[in-house]
Motif scaffolding. Structure first.
Motif, PDB file in Angstrom:
ATOM      1  N   PHE A 118      -7.400  10.616 -29.267  1.00 15.51           N
ATOM      2  CA  PHE A 118      -7.511  11.542 -28.144  1.00 15.51           C
ATOM      3  C   PHE A 118      -8.689  11.185 -27.242  1.00 15.51           C
ATOM      4  CE2 PHE A 118      -5.412  13.988 -31.567  1.00 15.51           C
ATOM      5  CZ  PHE A 118      -4.175  14.115 -30.953  1.00 15.51           C
ATOM      6  N   GLN A 119      -9.728  10.599 -27.831  1.00 15.16           N
ATOM      7  CA  GLN A 119     -10.837  10.157 -26.995  1.00 15.16           C
ATOM      8  C   GLN A 119     -10.450   8.920 -26.197  1.00 15.16           C
ATOM      9  OE1 GLN A 119     -13.470  12.370 -27.115  1.00 15.16           O
ATOM     10  NE2 GLN A 119     -13.812  11.361 -25.156  1.00 15.16           N
ATOM     11  N   VAL A 120      -9.597   8.066 -26.754  1.00 15.63           N
ATOM     12  CA  VAL A 120      -9.060   6.940 -25.986  1.00 15.63           C
ATOM     13  C   VAL A 120      -8.262   7.459 -24.794  1.00 15.63           C
ATOM     14  CG1 VAL A 120      -7.405   5.033 -26.024  1.00 15.63           C
ATOM     15  CG2 VAL A 120      -9.033   5.289 -27.885  1.00 15.63           C
ATOM     16  N   GLN A 121      -7.441   8.481 -25.034  1.00 14.40           N
ATOM     17  CA  GLN A 121      -6.659   9.052 -23.944  1.00 14.40           C
ATOM     18  C   GLN A 121      -7.570   9.577 -22.842  1.00 14.40           C
ATOM     19  OE1 GLN A 121      -4.053  11.997 -25.642  1.00 14.40           O
ATOM     20  NE2 GLN A 121      -2.912  10.501 -26.855  1.00 14.40           N
ATOM     21  N   ALA A 122      -8.658  10.239 -23.221  1.00 18.54           N
ATOM     22  CA  ALA A 122      -9.591  10.776 -22.227  1.00 18.54           C
ATOM     23  C   ALA A 122     -10.240   9.644 -21.432  1.00 18.54           C
ATOM     24  CB  ALA A 122     -10.650  11.632 -22.911  1.00 18.54           C
ATOM     25  N   ALA A 123     -10.669   8.595 -22.118  1.00 17.71           N
ATOM     26  CA  ALA A 123     -11.304   7.472 -21.423  1.00 17.71           C
ATOM     27  C   ALA A 123     -10.315   6.735 -20.534  1.00 17.71           C
ATOM     28  CB  ALA A 123     -11.923   6.518 -22.445  1.00 17.71           C
ATOM     29  N   THR A 124      -9.062   6.656 -20.971  1.00 19.72           N
ATOM     30  CA  THR A 124      -8.052   5.956 -20.179  1.00 19.72           C
ATOM     31  C   THR A 124      -7.815   6.644 -18.846  1.00 19.72           C
ATOM     32  OG1 THR A 124      -6.965   5.168 -22.199  1.00 19.72           O
ATOM     33  CG2 THR A 124      -5.657   5.127 -20.186  1.00 19.72           C
ATOM     34  N   LYS A 125      -7.997   7.963 -18.793  1.00 16.32           N
ATOM     35  CA  LYS A 125      -7.778   8.694 -17.544  1.00 16.32           C
ATOM     36  C   LYS A 125      -8.771   8.307 -16.456  1.00 16.32           C
ATOM     37  CE  LYS A 125      -5.752  12.653 -19.915  1.00 16.32           C
ATOM     38  NZ  LYS A 125      -5.922  14.056 -20.329  1.00 16.32           N
ATOM     39  N   VAL A 126      -9.883   7.689 -16.844  1.00 17.71           N
ATOM     40  CA  VAL A 126     -10.842   7.216 -15.849  1.00 17.71           C
ATOM     41  C   VAL A 126     -10.256   6.047 -15.063  1.00 17.71           C
ATOM     42  CG1 VAL A 126     -13.158   6.257 -15.535  1.00 17.71           C
ATOM     43  CG2 VAL A 126     -12.765   8.014 -17.276  1.00 17.71           C
ATOM     44  N   ILE A 127      -9.390   5.260 -15.703  1.00 17.83           N
ATOM     45  CA  ILE A 127      -8.798   4.074 -15.079  1.00 17.83           C
ATOM     46  C   ILE A 127      -7.679   4.528 -14.142  1.00 17.83           C
ATOM     47  CG2 ILE A 127      -7.659   1.859 -15.535  1.00 17.83           C
ATOM     48  CD1 ILE A 127      -8.872   2.209 -18.460  1.00 17.83           C
ATOM     49  N   GLY A 128      -7.820   4.230 -12.857  1.00 17.68           N
ATOM     50  CA  GLY A 128      -6.905   4.797 -11.881  1.00 17.68           C
ATOM     51  C   GLY A 128      -7.074   6.296 -11.798  1.00 17.68           C
ATOM     52  N   GLY A 129      -8.284   6.766 -12.062  1.00 16.49           N
ATOM     53  CA  GLY A 129      -8.534   8.195 -12.186  1.00 16.49           C
ATOM     54  C   GLY A 129      -8.807   8.881 -10.861  1.00 16.49           C
ATOM     55  N   LEU A 130      -8.582  10.185 -10.854  1.00 21.48           N
ATOM     56  CA  LEU A 130      -8.773  11.010  -9.668  1.00 21.48           C
ATOM     57  C   LEU A 130      -9.424  12.316 -10.093  1.00 21.48           C
ATOM     58  CD1 LEU A 130      -8.001  11.065  -6.559  1.00 21.48           C
ATOM     59  CD2 LEU A 130      -6.066  12.495  -7.251  1.00 21.48           C
ATOM     60  N   ASP A 131     -10.578  12.604  -9.539  1.00 23.47           N
ATOM     61  CA  ASP A 131     -11.260  13.873  -9.794  1.00 23.47           C
ATOM     62  C   ASP A 131     -10.807  14.857  -8.714  1.00 23.47           C
ATOM     63  OD1 ASP A 131     -12.906  15.857 -10.690  1.00 23.47           O
ATOM     64  OD2 ASP A 131     -14.762  14.949  -9.942  1.00 23.47           O
ATOM     65  N   TYR A 132     -10.123  15.908  -9.129  1.00 21.13           N
ATOM     66  CA  TYR A 132      -9.549  16.819  -8.140  1.00 21.13           C
ATOM     67  C   TYR A 132      -9.663  18.263  -8.600  1.00 21.13           C
ATOM     68  CZ  TYR A 132      -5.485  16.752 -11.311  1.00 21.13           C
ATOM     69  OH  TYR A 132      -4.663  16.854 -12.407  1.00 21.13           O
ATOM     70  N   ARG A 133      -9.478  19.173  -7.648  1.00 19.18           N
ATOM     71  CA  ARG A 133      -9.453  20.608  -7.899  1.00 19.18           C
ATOM     72  C   ARG A 133      -8.145  21.165  -7.349  1.00 19.18           C
ATOM     73  NH1 ARG A 133     -13.540  18.261  -8.998  1.00 19.18           N
ATOM     74  NH2 ARG A 133     -15.700  19.008  -8.918  1.00 19.18           N
ATOM     75  N   HIS A 134      -7.717  22.279  -7.879  1.00 23.16           N
ATOM     76  CA  HIS A 134      -6.586  22.995  -7.304  1.00 23.16           C
ATOM     77  C   HIS A 134      -7.158  23.941  -6.242  1.00 23.16           C
ATOM     78  CE1 HIS A 134      -3.852  21.209 -10.093  1.00 23.16           C
ATOM     79  NE2 HIS A 134      -4.500  21.691 -11.138  1.00 23.16           N
ATOM     80  N   ALA A 135      -7.424  23.366  -5.080  1.00 28.49           N
ATOM     81  CA  ALA A 135      -8.182  24.073  -4.055  1.00 28.49           C
ATOM     82  C   ALA A 135      -7.284  24.959  -3.193  1.00 28.49           C
ATOM     83  CB  ALA A 135      -8.911  23.061  -3.175  1.00 28.49           C
ATOM     84  N   LEU A 136      -7.904  25.964  -2.624  1.00 22.90           N
ATOM     85  CA  LEU A 136      -7.275  26.809  -1.620  1.00 22.90           C
ATOM     86  C   LEU A 136      -7.932  26.538  -0.274  1.00 22.90           C
ATOM     87  CD1 LEU A 136      -7.267  30.220  -3.548  1.00 22.90           C
ATOM     88  CD2 LEU A 136      -5.447  28.507  -3.464  1.00 22.90           C
ATOM     89  N   ARG A 137      -7.184  26.748   0.776  1.00 25.76           N
ATOM     90  CA  ARG A 137      -7.760  26.558   2.102  1.00 25.76           C
ATOM     91  C   ARG A 137      -8.933  27.516   2.302  1.00 25.76           C
ATOM     92  NH1 ARG A 137      -4.748  27.347   8.000  1.00 25.76           N
ATOM     93  NH2 ARG A 137      -6.612  26.888   9.264  1.00 25.76           N
ATOM     94  N   GLY A 138     -10.053  26.944   2.679  1.00 30.80           N
ATOM     95  CA  GLY A 138     -11.219  27.750   2.974  1.00 30.80           C
ATOM     96  C   GLY A 138     -12.108  28.068   1.792  1.00 30.80           C
ATOM     97  N   ASP A 139     -11.755  27.599   0.575  1.00 27.01           N
ATOM     98  CA  ASP A 139     -12.599  27.965  -0.575  1.00 27.01           C
ATOM     99  C   ASP A 139     -13.783  27.022  -0.769  1.00 27.01           C
ATOM    100  OD1 ASP A 139     -11.541  25.681  -1.729  1.00 27.01           O
ATOM    101  OD2 ASP A 139     -10.441  26.726  -3.311  1.00 27.01           O
ATOM    102  N   GLY A 140     -13.854  25.969   0.035  1.00 25.47           N
ATOM    103  CA  GLY A 140     -15.018  25.090  -0.002  1.00 25.47           C
ATOM    104  C   GLY A 140     -15.047  24.080  -1.130  1.00 25.47           C
ATOM    105  N   GLN A 141     -13.993  23.983  -1.910  1.00 24.89           N
ATOM    106  CA  GLN A 141     -13.991  23.022  -3.012  1.00 24.89           C
ATOM    107  C   GLN A 141     -13.869  21.585  -2.491  1.00 24.89           C
ATOM    108  OE1 GLN A 141     -12.271  24.112  -6.946  1.00 24.89           O
ATOM    109  NE2 GLN A 141     -10.983  25.483  -5.719  1.00 24.89           N
ATOM    110  N   ALA A 142     -14.393  20.656  -3.279  1.00 26.14           N
ATOM    111  CA  ALA A 142     -14.407  19.256  -2.872  1.00 26.14           C
ATOM    112  C   ALA A 142     -12.992  18.698  -2.805  1.00 26.14           C
ATOM    113  CB  ALA A 142     -15.255  18.442  -3.852  1.00 26.14           C
TER     114      ALA A 142
END
Length: 319
Positions: free
Chosen positions: A78-102
């Motif tokens: 499971f730690q391999v799976q977590a590290a693999t997500k960094v490869i081709g990875g995307l840091d994202y939020r489920h943002a709403l318009r106007g909420d100021g999230q990155a």
């Protein structure tokens, strides 16, 4: 919650094999998935070196060691799976318009390359092999003794299939690394930012890591390496022929396999085992690359469009 940098991500973000967010992983620990993978591998090595008869109660069949070995052998999966997500990875939020999230952020090139090195290190022959003293304690199951879901698969019954276990673990790691969605992101993210590792680089580094010079390995580990090499080729063939793979992914994987075939043709085997392995691998690769072209429409060249009508109940975005 936003002010405290609390991010909501769900199972839908965490469970798919091609998941992209390193923040969303099951059963991983620490604040950095790559550092935690390195620590987990260290713990696993120590635990395997101490594994033995004491891991079953006195009077119980030694065959039960296999059930206790499985969670330990795959301790880092499971730690391999977590590290693999960094490869081709995307840091994202489920943002709403106007909420100021990155906005979504592609992970840095150095983060991705560090993760790739750690993931590939986890399938080195010495990590996949089991200590001989441990293997000698794995006895066949007694007649009529109940089986368990924690048993390894294999083809050497009644003996424990150590090479089969190595193949299973290697395939578990490579399946996540070469998921069609991850491969497609590598192609697209590199197109948009050439500093990021592309699929070509990941393929090249993986092939170079897995196809080590057999002369540099002791015979015991050389056979483990050959097992991993076969698993890698099968995974790449599957990626090249998957209906879920994009055109760019299929093109790059087939090119990598063609280059691998040329590389294997130039190798002088050091012993009969290596000669047999290379002969079968090159023959199978040659047959795959020389196969007839797929019939028209067999592999999609573009995703289907969303439905234009009817609009109403059950459609995304409808009240």
């Amino acid at each position: 919650a936003i002010a405290r940098d609390l991010v909501f991500l769900s199972d839908e973000d965490a469970r798919p094999p091609g998941a992209a967010s390193p923040r969303a992983s099951l059963w991983d620990n620490g604040t950095d998935p790559v550092t935690e993978l390195e620590r987990t591998l260290t713990i696993r090595r120590l635990a395997l070196s101490r594994f033995g008869e004491r891991n079953v109660p006195v009077g119980r069949p030694l065959a039960e060691l296999e059930e206790r070995l499985a969670p330990l052998y795959f301790f880092h999966r499971f730690q391999v799976q977590a590290a693999t997500k960094v490869i081709g990875g995307l840091d994202y939020r489920h943002a709403l318009r106007g909420d100021g999230q990155a906005r979504p952020r592609r992970l840095r090139a150095d983060e991705q390359r560090r993760a790739l090195a750690a993931v590939l290190a986890s399938i080195a022959p010495e990590e996949l092999d089991l200590p001989e003293a441990l293997l000698q304690r794995l006895t066949p199951r007694s007649p009529g003794w109940a089986t368990s879901r924690e048993l390894f698969g294999g083809v050497t019954a009644p003996a424990f299939d150590a090479l089969g276990a190595a193949a299973t673990l290697a395939d578990t790691v490579l399946a996540g690394l070469f998921d069609p969605a991850r491969a497609a992101r590598l192609v697209d993210f590199h197109r948009r930012n050439p500093d990021l590792p592309g699929l070509d680089e990941v393929l090249d580094r993986t092939v170079s890591s897995v196809f080590v010079d057999a002369a540099l390995l002791e015979p015991r580990l050389a056979e483990v390496a050959r097992t991993t090499q076969r698993v890698l080729v099968e995974r790449l063939v599957g990626l090249a022929t998957s209906a879920e793979s994009s055109l760019g992914v299929r093109a790059r994987v087939e090119s990598a396999l063609g280059g691998l075939l040329q590389r294997l043709d130039a190798i002088e085997p050091i012993d009969a085992e290596e000669k047999a392995h290379l002969a079968l691998l090159t023959a199978d690769l040659g047959r795959f690359l020389a196969r007839p072209a797929p019939s028209s429409g067999r592999l999609p060249v573009a995703p289907p469009p969303p439905p234009g009508d009817p609009l109403g109940d059950g459609c995304a975005g409808s009240p």
